[in-house]
Design a protein around this motif. Structure first.
Motif, PDB file in Angstrom:
ATOM      1  N   UNK A 241      -8.651  83.246  -0.777  1.00 41.53           N
ATOM      2  CA  UNK A 241      -8.222  82.379   0.320  1.00 41.53           C
ATOM      3  C   UNK A 241      -7.646  81.050  -0.165  1.00 41.53           C
ATOM      4  N   UNK A 242      -8.193  80.495  -1.222  1.00 41.20           N
ATOM      5  CA  UNK A 242      -7.745  79.176  -1.664  1.00 41.20           C
ATOM      6  C   UNK A 242      -6.399  79.222  -2.359  1.00 41.20           C
ATOM      7  N   UNK A 243      -6.070  80.321  -3.017  1.00 38.98           N
ATOM      8  CA  UNK A 243      -4.737  80.433  -3.609  1.00 38.98           C
ATOM      9  C   UNK A 243      -3.666  80.461  -2.517  1.00 38.98           C
ATOM     10  N   UNK A 244      -3.930  81.187  -1.470  1.00 39.76           N
ATOM     11  CA  UNK A 244      -2.976  81.219  -0.354  1.00 39.76           C
ATOM     12  C   UNK A 244      -2.900  79.865   0.335  1.00 39.76           C
ATOM     13  N   UNK A 245      -4.039  79.212   0.514  1.00 40.46           N
ATOM     14  CA  UNK A 245      -4.060  77.897   1.157  1.00 40.46           C
ATOM     15  C   UNK A 245      -3.206  76.906   0.383  1.00 40.46           C
ATOM     16  N   UNK A 246      -3.408  76.824  -0.920  1.00 41.69           N
ATOM     17  CA  UNK A 246      -2.649  75.869  -1.728  1.00 41.69           C
ATOM     18  C   UNK A 246      -1.157  76.174  -1.676  1.00 41.69           C
ATOM     19  N   UNK A 247      -0.805  77.452  -1.812  1.00 41.62           N
ATOM     20  CA  UNK A 247       0.612  77.828  -1.810  1.00 41.62           C
ATOM     21  C   UNK A 247       1.280  77.505  -0.478  1.00 41.62           C
ATOM     22  N   UNK A 248       0.586  77.773   0.621  1.00 42.68           N
ATOM     23  CA  UNK A 248       1.182  77.508   1.943  1.00 42.68           C
ATOM     24  C   UNK A 248       1.335  76.016   2.193  1.00 42.68           C
ATOM     25  N   UNK A 249       0.383  75.216   1.731  1.00 39.74           N
ATOM     26  CA  UNK A 249       0.487  73.760   1.902  1.00 39.74           C
ATOM     27  C   UNK A 249       1.674  73.222   1.110  1.00 39.74           C
ATOM     28  N   UNK A 250       1.804  73.667  -0.144  1.00 46.68           N
ATOM     29  CA  UNK A 250       2.941  73.222  -0.965  1.00 46.68           C
ATOM     30  C   UNK A 250       4.260  73.650  -0.327  1.00 46.68           C
ATOM     31  N   UNK A 251       4.327  74.896   0.129  1.00 44.80           N
ATOM     32  CA  UNK A 251       5.560  75.392   0.739  1.00 44.80           C
ATOM     33  C   UNK A 251       5.908  74.627   2.017  1.00 44.80           C
ATOM     34  N   UNK A 252       4.902  74.290   2.812  1.00 41.43           N
ATOM     35  CA  UNK A 252       5.151  73.542   4.050  1.00 41.43           C
ATOM     36  C   UNK A 252       5.728  72.167   3.761  1.00 41.43           C
ATOM     37  N   UNK A 253       5.117  71.457   2.814  1.00 40.35           N
ATOM     38  CA  UNK A 253       5.595  70.117   2.464  1.00 40.35           C
ATOM     39  C   UNK A 253       7.021  70.181   1.935  1.00 40.35           C
ATOM     40  N   UNK A 254       7.287  71.154   1.064  1.00 39.69           N
ATOM     41  CA  UNK A 254       8.622  71.279   0.494  1.00 39.69           C
ATOM     42  C   UNK A 254       9.665  71.666   1.540  1.00 39.69           C
ATOM     43  N   UNK A 255       9.286  72.537   2.467  1.00 42.22           N
ATOM     44  CA  UNK A 255      10.233  72.946   3.508  1.00 42.22           C
ATOM     45  C   UNK A 255      10.672  71.751   4.350  1.00 42.22           C
ATOM     46  N   UNK A 256       9.727  70.908   4.729  1.00 42.15           N
ATOM     47  CA  UNK A 256      10.064  69.721   5.509  1.00 42.15           C
ATOM     48  C   UNK A 256      10.925  68.756   4.696  1.00 42.15           C
ATOM     49  N   UNK A 257      10.574  68.600   3.430  1.00 38.32           N
ATOM     50  CA  UNK A 257      11.318  67.687   2.557  1.00 38.32           C
ATOM     51  C   UNK A 257      12.735  68.195   2.320  1.00 38.32           C
ATOM     52  N   UNK A 258      12.870  69.478   2.034  1.00 34.81           N
ATOM     53  CA  UNK A 258      14.195  70.062   1.804  1.00 34.81           C
ATOM     54  C   UNK A 258      15.066  69.961   3.051  1.00 34.81           C
TER      55      UNK A 258
END
Length: 293
Positions: A241-258
């Motif tokens: 669960x924590x690997x998915x959590x970290x990846x989704x948080x990073x992807x969310x932040x990057x998507x907004x930034x991009x």
């Protein structure tokens, strides 16, 4: 071409105290690295910077006291390290792109056409505009908007047809838009890969948990022994669960930034188009060609 125009020429506006320069402000060029044109970034160099940042980041996490955050990053398998590295790689590219965009925007603050409303752009007055551009910026071809104008004015002088200038500016604008889209290709690939890494970590964690649970059932005969050994199983579930959590948080932040950066660059390209229309196209005087006798 720069040597053809003297900045002391009195027919143009006075030169700036310090002409605009990409070489003096671009972060990649300041570090002695070959930089991309416009807002494009050298992805390889950004990756090297991301490696250094990732090393310092995990060293700092290693110094943290024992806790959930430290465990999530250091004890959940290799996917955590790769996801953080790719996230920092994207962040470095976006920081460089933002800096490059601010440099390019400086060119829009300066007019290349005399403030005199009676000024008309013709094949003979094009040299005056070119001199003004070289007075404003060192190596103006590195500025997207000035490069467009220089190409259009050179064509105007060579072809002598003022009606073609608008078409040339639009053509170069379309090329710049294509380059803009290409510059986000690497970011798009990483943005796809990061959640996939999270899902891979989930599969690995579930596989580990199921394997440990099967081993417990084979080795334990009493209920108390099974309950006491379930901690080995929960470790695999935490990884899942924590690997998915970290990846989704990073992807969310990057998507907004991009998305924010892409919009800012699109607005800049539109402003370049408007600049060309106001400064060049609106001042063109179409001279009628004399009919042959």
């Amino acid at each position: 071409m720069p040597q053809q125009f003297n900045r002391s020429d009195q027919s143009v506006s006075p030169a700036l105290p310090r002409p605009l320069s990409v070489l003096r402000a671009d972060p990649e060029r300041l570090l002695g690295v070959r930089a991309g044109s416009g807002t494009a970034v050298n992805s390889g160099f950004a990756g090297l910077v991301a490696i250094v940042l990732t090393t310092f980041f995990f060293y700092g996490v290693y110094l943290f006291p024992e806790g959930p955050f430290r465990s999530m990053l250091l004890e959940r398998g290799p996917t955590q390290y790769i996801a953080v590295f790719l996230g920092l790689w994207c962040a470095v590219i976006l920081v460089f792109k933002k800096r490059k965009l601010s440099i390019q925007r400086r060119a829009l603050r300066h007019a290349v056409i005399p403030e005199n409303h009676e000024f008309v752009l013709t094949t003979t007055s094009a040299d005056q505009v070119i001199r003004a551009i070289y007075a404003i910026a060192d190596d103006p071809q590195r500025f997207l908007v000035y490069n467009r104008i220089l190409i259009a004015l050179t064509s105007l002088k060579n072809l002598g047809r003022a009606s073609d200038v608008d078409d040339i500016l639009r053509s170069i604008g379309e090329r710049d838009e294509s380059t803009h889209q290409t510059s986000f290709a690497t970011l798009g690939g990483f943005l796809w890969a990061i959640p996939v890494l999270g899902f891979i970590g989930t599969v690995l964690g579930l596989a580990s948990a199921i394997g440990n649970f099967s081993s417990l059932l084979d080795n334990q005969t009493d209920v108390s022994g099974i309950v006491g050994s379930l901690k080995e199983v929960t470790g695999g579930l935490s990884t899942a669960f924590e690997t998915t959590l970290l990846a989704l948080v990073i992807a969310l932040v990057l998507q907004l930034w991009i998305t924010s950066q892409k919009k800012a660059e699109e607005v800049f390209l539109d402003d370049c188009q408007d600049y060309g229309l106001r400064q060049i196209v609106s001042r063109i005087k179409v001279q009628r060609e004399q009919e042959p006798n």
